[in-house]
Scaffold this motif. Structure first.
Motif, PDB file in Angstrom:
ATOM      1  N   ALA A   1      37.401  42.363  39.187  1.00 40.07           N
ATOM      2  CA  ALA A   1      36.156  42.214  38.210  1.00 40.07           C
ATOM      3  C   ALA A   1      36.866  42.030  36.936  1.00 40.07           C
ATOM      4  O   ALA A   1      36.454  42.290  35.711  1.00 40.07           O
ATOM      5  N   VAL A   2      38.127  41.278  36.900  1.00 43.08           N
ATOM      6  CA  VAL A   2      38.538  40.822  35.669  1.00 43.08           C
ATOM      7  C   VAL A   2      37.632  40.232  34.575  1.00 43.08           C
ATOM      8  O   VAL A   2      37.637  40.347  33.475  1.00 43.08           O
ATOM      9  N   ALA A   3      36.868  39.271  35.317  1.00 45.66           N
ATOM     10  CA  ALA A   3      35.926  38.335  34.311  1.00 45.66           C
ATOM     11  C   ALA A   3      35.006  39.293  33.598  1.00 45.66           C
ATOM     12  O   ALA A   3      34.766  39.353  32.432  1.00 45.66           O
ATOM     13  N   ASP A   4      34.252  40.344  34.405  1.00 42.20           N
ATOM     14  CA  ASP A   4      33.443  41.293  33.663  1.00 42.20           C
ATOM     15  C   ASP A   4      33.956  42.101  32.899  1.00 42.20           C
ATOM     16  O   ASP A   4      33.621  42.449  31.810  1.00 42.20           O
ATOM     17  N   THR A   5      35.322  42.354  32.924  1.00 46.90           N
ATOM     18  CA  THR A   5      36.056  43.228  32.179  1.00 46.90           C
ATOM     19  C   THR A   5      36.148  42.229  30.672  1.00 46.90           C
ATOM     20  O   THR A   5      36.110  43.036  29.602  1.00 46.90           O
ATOM     21  N   GLY A   6      36.548  41.210  30.894  1.00 51.68           N
ATOM     22  CA  GLY A   6      36.857  40.318  29.829  1.00 51.68           C
ATOM     23  C   GLY A   6      35.510  40.129  28.849  1.00 51.68           C
ATOM     24  O   GLY A   6      35.810  40.298  27.871  1.00 51.68           O
ATOM     25  N   THR A   7      34.434  40.112  29.639  1.00 49.48           N
ATOM     26  CA  THR A   7      32.889  40.108  28.662  1.00 49.48           C
ATOM     27  C   THR A   7      32.914  41.299  28.031  1.00 49.48           C
ATOM     28  O   THR A   7      32.491  41.480  26.806  1.00 49.48           O
ATOM     29  N   ALA A   8      33.176  42.346  28.632  1.00 52.10           N
ATOM     30  CA  ALA A   8      32.963  43.828  28.098  1.00 52.10           C
ATOM     31  C   ALA A   8      33.884  44.064  27.046  1.00 52.10           C
ATOM     32  O   ALA A   8      33.419  44.415  25.946  1.00 52.10           O
ATOM     33  N   VAL A   9      35.129  43.616  26.856  1.00 55.40           N
ATOM     34  CA  VAL A   9      36.046  43.803  26.272  1.00 55.40           C
ATOM     35  C   VAL A   9      35.590  42.952  24.737  1.00 55.40           C
ATOM     36  O   VAL A   9      35.749  43.458  23.803  1.00 55.40           O
ATOM     37  N   ALA A  10      35.328  41.694  25.251  1.00 56.18           N
ATOM     38  CA  ALA A  10      34.911  40.983  23.981  1.00 56.18           C
ATOM     39  C   ALA A  10      33.583  41.480  23.015  1.00 56.18           C
ATOM     40  O   ALA A  10      33.718  41.484  21.859  1.00 56.18           O
ATOM     41  N   ALA A  11      32.659  42.082  23.940  1.00 54.55           N
ATOM     42  CA  ALA A  11      31.728  42.658  23.060  1.00 54.55           C
ATOM     43  C   ALA A  11      32.119  44.025  22.474  1.00 54.55           C
ATOM     44  O   ALA A  11      31.653  44.013  21.168  1.00 54.55           O
TER      45      ALA A  11
ATOM     46  N   ARG B   1      41.781  50.269  34.777  1.00 52.48           N
ATOM     47  CA  ARG B   1      41.275  50.071  36.101  1.00 52.48           C
ATOM     48  C   ARG B   1      42.216  50.070  37.143  1.00 52.48           C
ATOM     49  O   ARG B   1      41.883  50.572  38.291  1.00 52.48           O
ATOM     50  N   LEU B   2      43.480  50.174  37.021  1.00 54.82           N
ATOM     51  CA  LEU B   2      44.385  49.965  38.112  1.00 54.82           C
ATOM     52  C   LEU B   2      45.094  51.217  37.862  1.00 54.82           C
ATOM     53  O   LEU B   2      45.782  51.694  39.078  1.00 54.82           O
ATOM     54  N   ALA B   3      45.350  51.685  36.594  1.00 55.92           N
ATOM     55  CA  ALA B   3      46.278  52.892  36.475  1.00 55.92           C
ATOM     56  C   ALA B   3      45.405  54.157  35.397  1.00 55.92           C
ATOM     57  O   ALA B   3      45.815  54.156  34.385  1.00 55.92           O
ATOM     58  N   PRO B   4      44.405  54.370  36.004  1.00 55.17           N
ATOM     59  CA  PRO B   4      43.706  55.673  35.298  1.00 55.17           C
ATOM     60  C   PRO B   4      44.513  56.716  34.844  1.00 55.17           C
ATOM     61  O   PRO B   4      45.377  56.975  35.773  1.00 55.17           O
ATOM     62  N   ASP B   5      44.230  57.500  33.767  1.00 58.77           N
ATOM     63  CA  ASP B   5      44.650  58.570  33.324  1.00 58.77           C
ATOM     64  C   ASP B   5      46.126  58.585  33.236  1.00 58.77           C
ATOM     65  O   ASP B   5      46.888  59.477  33.773  1.00 58.77           O
TER      66      ASP B   5
ATOM     67  N   ALA C   1      49.623  59.041  32.010  1.00 60.46           N
ATOM     68  CA  ALA C   1      50.229  60.248  30.988  1.00 60.46           C
ATOM     69  C   ALA C   1      50.878  59.397  29.570  1.00 60.46           C
ATOM     70  O   ALA C   1      50.330  59.735  28.362  1.00 60.46           O
ATOM     71  N   ASP C   2      51.477  58.257  29.980  1.00 59.05           N
ATOM     72  CA  ASP C   2      52.151  57.350  28.670  1.00 59.05           C
ATOM     73  C   ASP C   2      51.684  56.102  28.992  1.00 59.05           C
ATOM     74  O   ASP C   2      52.132  55.241  29.679  1.00 59.05           O
ATOM     75  N   PRO C   3      50.688  55.693  28.114  1.00 58.76           N
ATOM     76  CA  PRO C   3      50.254  54.357  28.199  1.00 58.76           C
ATOM     77  C   PRO C   3      51.386  53.339  28.051  1.00 58.76           C
ATOM     78  O   PRO C   3      51.282  52.200  28.430  1.00 58.76           O
ATOM     79  N   GLU C   4      52.631  53.372  27.286  1.00 60.37           N
ATOM     80  CA  GLU C   4      53.601  52.653  27.030  1.00 60.37           C
ATOM     81  C   GLU C   4      54.399  52.320  28.494  1.00 60.37           C
ATOM     82  O   GLU C   4      55.285  51.464  28.438  1.00 60.37           O
ATOM     83  N   ALA C   5      54.119  53.277  29.526  1.00 59.82           N
ATOM     84  CA  ALA C   5      54.786  53.242  30.736  1.00 59.82           C
ATOM     85  C   ALA C   5      53.829  52.205  31.513  1.00 59.82           C
ATOM     86  O   ALA C   5      54.363  52.079  32.772  1.00 59.82           O
ATOM     87  N   LEU C   6      52.793  51.675  31.032  1.00 61.05           N
ATOM     88  CA  LEU C   6      51.912  50.832  31.938  1.00 61.05           C
ATOM     89  C   LEU C   6      52.498  49.582  32.670  1.00 61.05           C
ATOM     90  O   LEU C   6      52.495  49.660  33.833  1.00 61.05           O
ATOM     91  N   LEU C   7      53.096  49.035  32.119  1.00 60.24           N
ATOM     92  CA  LEU C   7      53.866  47.683  32.667  1.00 60.24           C
ATOM     93  C   LEU C   7      54.876  48.063  33.717  1.00 60.24           C
ATOM     94  O   LEU C   7      54.796  47.582  35.004  1.00 60.24           O
TER      95      LEU C   7
END
Length: 461
Positions: free
Chosen positions: A200-210, A281-285, A287-293
């Motif tokens: 759902a990347v395309a839908d996510t991009g539209t929502a993020v832009a709005a 969407r891939l890693a909800p909740d 604990a540390d956002p900077e550990a995402l990648l």
């Protein structure tokens, strides 16, 4: 995995030790002998600028806040490199300086030189701390619980210090080509994995832009200008990137390399930002956002490709952190300690100063600030006065020592008061510090002119 990462780091250290045999002077250590061609200069500028905040910090911020009008990474930081190339790189290269404080000494005198050096030094140390902290994230994430993040941070600082002290800028330039290629390959690999697991990347991009459009109205123009002014004005003459321009063979190469490096930074930097936006969407909740990648790499990639991505992040960090240590060393040796050109002890003092910078950066990395906060502090601390002084110093003959001191102290004082002491009452501390620095320069320029007039008329001895 941890063993393979250790092998990768050892390979980087081996390059540093090999390059150390070709370092015979302070100039070789700090500015690579001023012999970089277009390709090496461009690659080195990109690799130096593309550090922890470009990957881990940008993705973590987008994970927490989404794409907003005040999102400055990579847009503002890439733009500041382009502006550096257009307005400053060639002119400062022609001065044959090693640090920006060297230029201030020639243009405004010894007092402003030392004051500027004192203000520039914390910026490099804070930026180095951001890289060391991010390195700790990667080591901890890929150790499968064997190492805590603090332990990984200690290891990161030790590796970076040894790598820097041994090879200097010469080693960094040689490895930047490999590190840059590995960085591009690693980010592309993870981006493909994220795309394949994100239908759902395309839908996510539209929502993020709005959402970004609504957020822009909510934030307000001055708040957006504040967030963009910090990276652009605070980094347009940053010594870490400027040192690569000064290491180029000619002023024209310095200009073109900065512009090309900034353009490449903008293109590549969008990828970690996009992964941060879709990260929840891939890693909800998390604990540390900077550990995402690092988390996405461990979850979505097979071990061999995850090693490639982890190596890419380490490459980005190593190519940045040693630049910070070298800048700190150059400022200490050339602008704060007594310095004599051609002295045999300059190289040894520069290496000692780089090691000391690593120790200070480690302490800052363990202080509790995250990568984004460390980078913002690095860009904002005292930089308003430095920016004003660089603009007037390069493009006019207006002002003297009093004007320089007025700009530097005005910018620093207003930043500290507005950003810390009276943070609740000063909504735009950096814009305020720019205005105060400009006023300080103007008042000082008048005082300089009156002093010159008095000396000519004989009213002042």
């Amino acid at each position: 995995m941890l063993f393979l990462l250790a092998l990768f780091v050892l390979a980087q250290l081996a390059v540093g030790f090999w390059a150390s045999r070709r370092i015979g002077s302070e100039d070789d250590f700090l500015v690579a002998g001023r012999r970089l061609g277009p390709f090496l200069a461009t690659t080195s500028i990109f690799a130096t600028w593309f550090g922890a905040e470009s990957c881990i910090g940008a993705a973590g911020n987008a994970y927490s806040n989404g794409l907003r009008a005040d999102t400055t990474e990579p847009f503002a930081y890439g733009l500041c490199l382009v502006l550096m190339g257009v307005f400053f790189a060639a002119r400062l290269h022609s001065e044959r300086i090693t640090t920006l404080a060297d230029f201030f000494r020639r243009r405004f005198g010894a007092g402003p030189e030392r004051l500027a050096a004192v203000l520039l030094l914390p910026s490099s140390l804070l930026w180095a701390a951001a890289q060391v902290r991010a390195f700790g994230h990667i080591v901890a994430t890929n150790s499968e619980g064997a190492l805590a993040e603090a332990t990984g941070t200690w290891i990161a600082a030790a590796v970076a210090v040894v790598y820097t002290v041994s090879g200097g800028l010469l080693a960094d330039v040689y490895t930047d080509v490999v590190q840059g290629a590995l960085l591009l390959l690693g980010i592309a690999t993870l981006a493909i994995a994220v795309w394949c697991n994100m239908p759902a990347v395309a839908d996510t991009g539209t929502a993020v832009a709005a959402a970004a459009a609504v957020e822009a109205e909510a934030i307000g123009g001055l708040a957006i200008a504040e967030s963009w002014a910090i990276p652009i004005c605070g980094s347009i003459v940053a010594q870490e990137a400027l040192s690569r321009c000064l290491a180029a063979r000619s002023p024209s190469i310095a200009r073109r390399a900065a512009i090309a490096g900034g353009a490449l930074y903008l293109v590549v930097g969008v990828v970690p930002l996009a992964m941060g936006v879709v990260g929840p969407r891939l890693a909800p909740d998390l604990a540390d956002p900077e550990a995402l990648l690092p988390h996405l790499g461990a979850q979505l990639l097979p071990p061999a490709l995850n090693l490639l991505f982890a190596g890419a992040l380490i490459s980005a960090i190593l190519s940045t952190v040693d630049s910070c240590f070298l800048v700190a060393a150059s400022i200490v040796v050339r602008n704060l300690l007594p310095h004599r050109e051609g002295s045999a002890g300059n190289l040894a003092r520069a290496r000692c100063a780089a090691a000391l910078a690593g120790a200070v950066a480690l302490g800052l990395a363990l202080s509790g600030w995250n990568v984004k906060q460390l980078v913002e502090q690095a860009s904002g601390f005292g930089s308003a006065g430095v920016f004003v002084l660089a603009v007037f110093g390069v493009y006019s003959r207006l002002g003297g020592p009093r004007a320089a001191v007025g700009a530097l102290l005005g910018g620093l004082g207003s930043w500290i008061l507005g950003g810390y002491a009276f943070a609740d009452h000063v909504p735009y501390p950096y814009l305020t510090s720019l205005g105060v620095a400009l006023c300080g320069f103007a008042v000082g320029a008048v005082a300089d002119r009156l002093a010159r007039t008095s000396r000519r008329t004989g009213t002042v001895p």
